[in-house]
Write an enzyme that holds these catalytic residues in place. Structure first.
Site, PDB file in Angstrom:
ATOM      1  CD  GLN A 129      -2.907   0.303  -0.176  1.00  0.00           C
ATOM      2  OE1 GLN A 129      -3.299   1.123  -0.971  1.00  0.00           O
ATOM      3  NE2 GLN A 129      -3.072  -0.988  -0.386  1.00  0.00           N
ATOM      4  CG  HIS A 143      -0.642   2.416  -4.435  1.00  0.00           C
ATOM      5  ND1 HIS A 143      -0.758   2.323  -5.790  1.00  0.00           N
ATOM      6  CD2 HIS A 143      -1.226   1.297  -3.943  1.00  0.00           C
ATOM      7  CE1 HIS A 143      -1.394   1.200  -6.106  1.00  0.00           C
ATOM      8  NE2 HIS A 143      -1.678   0.552  -5.004  1.00  0.00           N
ATOM      9  CD  GLU A 147      -8.555   2.014  -1.208  1.00  0.00           C
ATOM     10  OE1 GLU A 147      -7.535   2.468  -0.652  1.00  0.00           O
ATOM     11  OE2 GLU A 147      -8.699   2.003  -2.442  1.00  0.00           O
ATOM     12  CG  HIS A 148      -7.193  -2.092   0.188  1.00  0.00           C
ATOM     13  ND1 HIS A 148      -6.681  -0.849  -0.121  1.00  0.00           N
ATOM     14  CD2 HIS A 148      -7.572  -2.651  -0.991  1.00  0.00           C
ATOM     15  CE1 HIS A 148      -6.754  -0.651  -1.434  1.00  0.00           C
ATOM     16  NE2 HIS A 148      -7.289  -1.724  -1.989  1.00  0.00           N
ATOM     17  CG  HIS A 194     -50.504  16.559  -5.972  1.00  0.00           C
ATOM     18  ND1 HIS A 194     -50.072  17.803  -6.342  1.00  0.00           N
ATOM     19  CD2 HIS A 194     -49.429  15.729  -6.103  1.00  0.00           C
ATOM     20  CE1 HIS A 194     -48.787  17.737  -6.685  1.00  0.00           C
ATOM     21  NE2 HIS A 194     -48.379  16.491  -6.551  1.00  0.00           N
ATOM     22  CG  ASP A 200      -4.561  -4.095  -5.175  1.00  0.00           C
ATOM     23  OD1 ASP A 200      -5.672  -3.800  -4.706  1.00  0.00           O
ATOM     24  OD2 ASP A 200      -3.484  -3.699  -4.701  1.00  0.00           O
TER      25      ASP A 200
END
Lengths: 442, 442
Positions: free
Chosen positions: B271, B274, B339-340, B432, B373
């Site tokens: 991770q 990145h 996220e993960h 209505h 991934d």
């Protein structure tokens, strides 16, 4: 002959495409001043919490310090919600409860049919894949104050959240001058709202998004509001989820000319009466029928309490369009992508099959949009301004979210590891590759 | 003893809550200059179409007039996409196709399980209710250029759209200095992308949102991009749909101390590599294991080509947190909403049951995040920055939308009309009410 109130277009005319484009043109003005004001209020609420919320509420809703001396004092108790319900005239209470029951029943079906459940499967090498579905912990429901406070909207926003399994639904509603709308409170009781606060505006959106000492932060905010509320919602998107930003309401009626023209006229009115910016359009292959609807409009208009709004909406934004046939009507309907689409025709499902874009499709002459608005069961929060091209009615699916579930077997890791390693090296991500390679058995 | 690279926290410490809050604090800077620049480019593309797109592309991507003399010349033909695929080394091609096949297979299952189908039922008085599901007509896929151009992201964004049934998927990718990433083009061929243009930045978002003479307007734009792209996407939201605005990537590993510490270290690296802003956190009840992971980190780091990025990410935003037990680890994981989320433990599903908020849950020691991934099958586009509290992985459900279907029988209209009339009068919407009343049989 009286002059036609509503403009008429003909799909055969050379300039029709241009005229249609002009008719539909509408953009919610990006008002920089409103955006800046909303941003300032949000930042202030984030920084000062309850203190800021209280101050803006006193100021904008004209509440004295006696009426609002703390944010705690702005909470409406569950007992007050129930009292409002108990105080309703019997027919209103019955109607509200019957509508809630039908809306609940539809959304329970939707929860089952729309994939709001976890699932899981194993592939041949024992790797298990799936998704886990979890309801949101907490949802915030914005209800406008004053004249646009609709109890039916409380039902439509809160019920799908509760059916989804959201633990806590928090309603906020401004009470200008301290006036509470008893029907809104009663609807909150019927819908099972958990907590309610008499706050509104960008300050309410800030309180729900960031949380304060008194008001818990929510995970998603739904419900319509004025321009400040819309700007604030747009701005907190990402910190919390939001529903769509709603534009003026729209109805598009496709009629084969066999419905009672009075019914069609009144359906056009029922959209137009919402707002001068609302849009009512009729598509029909029968000029004679169009003339009859114009006549019904002229006849009914003087009887309507909201005639000024209806008239302005129909004159400014309404239209009757003569089309070649119902097939062409469906094509035009797809390009309009209306919020409400009535197919008032024999064998309406034949035409519905040709429709790709619409928020809700009302089929057959008995299905007036107003039945759907209140009690047929489906949600009345629908995508406006052509957004039905990519978005859906508010639903149970808006109050759940998914987590991917991945359990790779040791055997699977051998096979997948080689693929991942090759692709990761191709992307220059060597740690990704190495993490896969470490799991390979030598 | 070497100094620990990654900071350590202990959930028992009095200031732990504060320390955790500080660790997680991150806000994508709202850069007013970027927002203004993106707004200006969007307005220009809306006004001048192709001409503006061409001009910004020449300027920002440093393309000469020979390289780009019209927007038409910026289209990559299907033949070029196929040529890129055919030119790949055999092992890369096989890996890409195997990954695509698994991603497709997972998303086909998702389409079935996640309610991407129409449904319908009738109630006791013959009224039929349901929802119609329609794929989007056209989706736009933004692929970043240069170093962050990931072919795996092309698969992950395009495949769910094609599985959903989107007729036309249009890819845009900037090619600074005219350099095309052949792996991205090959991935586009494998994923079934329909058209591709070498444009990027806010000008590409504008072209996809508004359409130009050459580039057709799409209904939804997905895919990651730089700050200008993110600002432009946020701005066109409403005109088109968008996916989430992505923040830096995050991994949270929950480990019971029984996994090989080298594996955990490399998962944290994968991770961290990145982005310097990426966040890698380990939660573990075993201090001895945490020490072993620190040791593995020290050992592996010098071998990693991206060690500078990894080191900065781990030092600035990484953490190892000693927890009381795995139950507490799950509680903390829910507050982080990563996220993960890797649950590297025996009987991982026991702990997964306690997790409410995570983009993807990787279970068991063999399930490295990198397998997910690239090729396990589930999508790698996942909610970041705590948005897994309310949003889901990118999926087939993002490329379909629903229309409510309502067909009230004449009998149903009698019953429903009375409810609608009562509620509409309560809201002061008399048209209505009248529309419902007109359908009542006297």
């Amino acid at each position: 002959m009286s002059v036609n109130l509503v403009r008429q277009l003909n799909s055969h005319d050379a300039d029709f495409a241009q005229a249609l484009k002009k008719l539909l043109a509408f953009s919610a003005a990006d008002d920089a001043a409103i955006e800046a004001a909303a941003a300032k209020i949000l930042a202030d609420v984030q920084a000062r919490g309850d203190e800021a919320v209280l101050q803006y509420t006193q100021q904008f809703d004209r509440l004295s310090k006696d009426q609002a001396n703390s944010v705690k004092a702005l909470e409406i108790s569950k007992a007050d919600l129930m009292a409002a319900l108990n105080a309703l005239p019997q027919n209103q209470r019955e109607a509200l409860e019957a509508a809630a029951q039908r809306v609940k029943s539809y959304h329970e079906r939707q929860k089952i049919e729309s994939g709001c459940h976890s699932w899981d499967y194993a592939d041949e090498d024992g790797t298990r894949l799936g998704q886990k579905v979890t309801p949101l912990d907490r949802a915030g429901l914005y209800v406008p104050g004053g004249k646009a406070a609709y109890p039916s909207s409380v039902l439509m926003n809160a019920i799908p959240a509760k059916v989804a399994g959201v633990s806590e639904v928090i309603l906020v509603v401004p009470t200008p001058d301290g006036v509470r709308n008893q029907l809104v409170l009663a609807a909150a009781a019927v819908a099972g709202v958990d907590r309610a606060f008499t706050i509104g505006g960008a300050q309410a959106i800030g309180a729900l998004a960031y949380g304060t000492a008194t008001i818990p932060a929510v995970d998603k905010i739904v419900g319509p509001g004025n321009a400040y509320v819309a700007a604030a919602k747009r701005r907190v998107f990402g910190t919390v989820g939001i529903d769509m930003i709603a534009g003026p309401s729209e109805i598009l009626v496709l009629c084969d000319g066999k419905t009672n023209p009075d019914w069609v006229a009144m359906d056009l009115f029922s959209q137009a009466e919402h707002d001068e910016l609302a849009q009512s359009i009729l598509l029909c292959p029968d000029q004679g029928f169009i003339d009859q609807v114009q006549k019904s409009i002229n006849q009914f208009l003087p009887e309507m309490p909201r005639q000024a709004v209806i008239k302005k909406s129909l004159q400014d934004r309404g239209a009757m369009i003569l089309v070649k046939d119902m097939e062409e009507a469906c094509e035009i309907a797809n390009s309009i992508a209306a919020e409400h689409l009535e197919i008032s025709a024999e064998n309406p499902r034949k035409w519905a099959e040709l429709i790709r874009h619409a928020g809700a499709i009302f089929m057959g002459p008995y299905t007036s949009e107003s039945l759907g608005d209140y009690c047929a069961g489906p949600n009345h929060v629908l995508p406006t301004m052509r957004t039905s091209r990519f978005s859906s009615p508010l639903g149970v699916y808006d109050f759940i979210k998914r987590s991917s579930m991945i359990e790779v077997s040791d055997q699977g890791a051998q096979h997948l590891g080689k693929i991942a390693s090759t692709l990761a090296h191709g992307e220059g991500l060597q740690a990704h590759a190495r993490a896969a390679e470490l799991r390979l058995k030598k």
